[in-house]
Design a protein around this motif. Structure first.
Motif, short mmCIF file in Angstrom:
data_model
loop_
_atom_site.label_atom_id
_atom_site.label_comp_id
_atom_site.label_asym_id
_atom_site.label_seq_id
_atom_site.Cartn_x
_atom_site.Cartn_y
_atom_site.Cartn_z
N ALA A 27 0.74 -1.45 -0.02
CA ALA A 27 -0.08 -0.07 -0.02
C ALA A 27 0.95 1.36 -0.14
O ALA A 27 0.58 2.37 -0.74
CB ALA A 27 -0.94 -0.03 1.33
N GLU A 28 1.87 1.10 0.81
CA GLU A 28 2.76 2.37 0.90
C GLU A 28 3.62 2.56 -0.61
O GLU A 28 3.45 3.72 -1.20
CB GLU A 28 3.91 2.30 2.06
N LEU A 29 3.77 1.51 -1.36
CA LEU A 29 4.55 1.78 -2.62
C LEU A 29 3.74 2.35 -3.43
O LEU A 29 3.90 3.10 -4.45
CB LEU A 29 4.80 0.17 -3.09
N LEU A 30 2.29 1.85 -3.41
CA LEU A 30 1.30 2.17 -4.28
C LEU A 30 0.93 3.90 -4.12
O LEU A 30 0.41 4.55 -5.08
CB LEU A 30 0.19 1.59 -4.13
N GLU A 31 1.36 4.46 -3.06
CA GLU A 31 1.27 5.94 -2.75
C GLU A 31 2.28 6.49 -3.29
O GLU A 31 2.43 7.78 -3.40
CB GLU A 31 0.88 5.93 -1.41
N GLU A 32 3.47 5.97 -3.55
CA GLU A 32 4.57 6.66 -3.84
C GLU A 32 4.63 7.50 -5.15
O GLU A 32 4.30 6.76 -5.96
CB GLU A 32 5.77 5.54 -4.01
N GLU A 33 4.70 8.61 -5.33
CA GLU A 33 4.64 9.52 -6.48
C GLU A 33 5.59 9.05 -7.59
O GLU A 33 4.99 9.07 -8.84
CB GLU A 33 5.11 11.02 -6.13
N LYS A 34 6.78 8.68 -7.45
CA LYS A 34 7.64 8.12 -8.25
C LYS A 34 7.22 6.84 -9.02
O LYS A 34 7.87 6.43 -9.95
CB LYS A 34 9.05 8.16 -7.93
N LEU A 35 6.35 6.13 -8.31
CA LEU A 35 5.99 4.66 -8.86
C LEU A 35 4.26 4.96 -9.49
O LEU A 35 3.74 3.99 -9.78
CB LEU A 35 5.93 3.78 -7.80
N SER A 36 3.79 6.31 -9.11
CA SER A 36 2.72 6.39 -9.65
C SER A 36 2.43 5.96 -11.00
O SER A 36 3.27 6.11 -12.12
CB SER A 36 2.21 7.94 -9.60
#
Length: 182
Positions: free
Chosen positions: A108-117
């Motif tokens: 969930a935290e990874l999916l919130e990362e702007e660079k991984l959007s």
């Protein structure tokens, strides 16, 4: 220009490079999966203390896969590898039910990362060769994957040890490689 025409164009370019970030908790099977993809010996795998990088050819693409260690003390450094990621592959140990909540929080935290959007996400439900493994459908439901709306995603049952399901997941990766680069 549609996705199919973009993929045809990419496939006609020799060695189109794709940056894949391979993440998950420690002992999920990331390095075994990477070695399986590279057709390397998987009989002696040690925990990744930093990262491993392998380039793998698949369907006309050169996949540069970054396997980053998943120990709790290493996870804060994951963000140093987010830049220019085309595809995120997240590996879950399907037999380690005690850590489903922890792995769900990390995802969930990874999916919130702007660079991984908007980066497409492949979730490998690994270790399906074990009798105690939860099926991919149960993991998807438990992690509320159906609520992901900002990107394409897929959950794929696999066994990095036997190789079962791994190529199916990589076929999905190759089909979705251009989602971020449109």
């Amino acid at each position: 220009m549609g996705l199919l025409s973009i993929l045809r164009k990419l496939k006609s370019a020799p060695d189109q490079e794709v940056r894949i970030l391979l993440l998950g908790l420690d002992n999920a099977g990331k390095t075994t999966l990477l070695k399986q993809l590279a057709s390397e010996d998987i009989s002696h795998i040690t925990p990744t203390q930093g990262f491993n990088i392998k380039s793998v050819q698949s369907q006309g693409f050169k996949l540069n896969v970054w396997d980053i260690g998943g120990q709790r003390k290493i996870r804060p450094y994951w963000r140093n590898y987010f830049e220019n990621t085309d595809i995120l592959i997240y590996v879950i140990d399907s037999a380690d039910r005690k850590r489903f909540e922890e792995t769900g929080q990390e995802l969930a935290e990874l999916l919130e990362e702007e660079k991984l959007s908007c980066a497409p996400v492949l979730i490998f439900a690994n270790k399906q060769d074990l009798l105690t493994a939860a099926p991919a459908s149960e993991i998807a439901e438990g992690l509320n994957l159906h609520t992901i709306r900002d990107r394409v995603w897929q959950i794929q049952s696999c066994s990095a040890l036997t190789g079962e399901g791994v190529q199916d997941g990589m076929n999905w990766v190759c089909k979705n490689v251009n989602a971020k680069k449109k």
